[in-house]
Design an enzyme around this catalytic site. Sequence first.
Site, PDB file in Angstrom:
ATOM      1  N   ASN A 152       5.095   1.887  -5.291  1.00 23.12           N
ATOM      2  CA  ASN A 152       5.224   1.801  -6.576  1.00 23.12           C
ATOM      3  C   ASN A 152       4.679   2.659  -7.481  1.00 23.12           C
ATOM      4  O   ASN A 152       4.909   3.028  -8.634  1.00 23.12           O
ATOM      5  CB  ASN A 152       5.460   0.178  -7.135  1.00 23.12           C
TER       6      ASN A 152
ATOM      7  N   LYS B 158       4.067   3.947   6.171  1.00 18.95           N
ATOM      8  CA  LYS B 158       3.460   2.837   5.691  1.00 18.95           C
ATOM      9  C   LYS B 158       3.114   2.066   7.077  1.00 18.95           C
ATOM     10  O   LYS B 158       2.573   0.993   7.051  1.00 18.95           O
ATOM     11  CB  LYS B 158       3.836   2.151   4.852  1.00 18.95           C
TER      12      LYS B 158
ATOM     13  N   ARG C  98      10.837  -4.203  -8.212  1.00 18.19           N
ATOM     14  CA  ARG C  98       9.593  -3.736  -8.574  1.00 18.19           C
ATOM     15  C   ARG C  98       9.484  -3.700 -10.170  1.00 18.19           C
ATOM     16  O   ARG C  98      10.361  -3.742 -10.895  1.00 18.19           O
ATOM     17  CB  ARG C  98       9.273  -2.321  -8.111  1.00 18.19           C
TER      18      ARG C  98
ATOM     19  N   PRO D 107       0.883  -1.142   0.102  1.00 16.78           N
ATOM     20  CA  PRO D 107       0.229   0.096   0.125  1.00 16.78           C
ATOM     21  C   PRO D 107       1.060   1.158  -0.007  1.00 16.78           C
ATOM     22  O   PRO D 107       1.903   1.249   0.440  1.00 16.78           O
ATOM     23  CB  PRO D 107      -0.759  -0.104   1.178  1.00 16.78           C
ATOM     24  N   GLU D 108       0.266   2.367  -0.527  1.00 17.94           N
ATOM     25  CA  GLU D 108       0.977   3.693  -0.489  1.00 17.94           C
ATOM     26  C   GLU D 108       0.502   4.322   0.438  1.00 17.94           C
ATOM     27  O   GLU D 108      -0.258   4.000   1.341  1.00 17.94           O
ATOM     28  CB  GLU D 108       0.312   4.320  -1.925  1.00 17.94           C
TER      29      GLU D 108
END
Length: 288
Positions: free
Chosen positions: A165, A51, A250, A2-3
């Site tokens: 990402n 986060k 990523r 999650p961002e």
Amino acid sequence: MPEGDSVYRAAARLHDTLAGQVLTSADLRVPAHATAALAGRRVLEVAPRGKHLLTRLEGGLTLHTHLRMDGRWEVYRPGERWGGGPAWQIRAVLGTDRGTAVGYRLPVVELLRTADEQRAVGHLGPDLLGPDWDPVEAVRRLRAHPGRPVAEALLDQRNLAGIGNVYAAELCYLAGVTPWTEVGQLPFPDRLVELARELLDANRLRPGHITTGDTRRGHQHWVYGRAGRPCPRCGTLVRTARQGTPPQDRVAYWCPYCQRGPAPAGSAGSPFRSARPGPGGAGRPPVR
């Protein structure tokens, strides 16, 4: 993963349900804290830190959780059926008269003294959505390693906390550079940090990580998730490649026309040309 804006919203939901309430039930289903007696304690607040989620309890205790890839907190009204997954995936339960928060698939569940929170989150850089946001310090940390690829530097939570990402890909696009461009080659790193703050702040109360200003499905991002589809600005097909060292690598997304800089050997369009005005108009696309 999650961002930071997603974690911010999760914290807000948990805070609305738990803050100021006395725990009527508490169950931490991890070996280290399975016998912790938290029922009867009042929840003071639920705060995001990058986060990470910090649920602070009276008596000087903090429940530190992290969602990583699969974790999720769900909130249920009294009597409502839990539906976030099978019971064996539940890692934490915090119940009050107002509702119950259930943590599914949480990879990090840690009970620590509130005075020791820095042990869990002290390594993080300035929080993009935190009250103590410091853009000068964020730029200083980025510049400390000028040879590092910009996308990797943005994803490093020790530089600035909250970027995942999606935003790493979109920020590189908005800056007009490929994800492999070295930080030292950025013309305006302070502007990139400012854009990061603007994007997360604009999305902190809505889902979707919208970077284009267009909330329609399939139109929310410039390059992220658009592999093999036309760039909204110039029409060139968006490309992808793996970036970073496993298991921390990523998928990087970029437009080989709008973004200048290095790319993996064999990538189409490398070396890149300077961006020229495409169908979407001249210059860098606006951040709305």
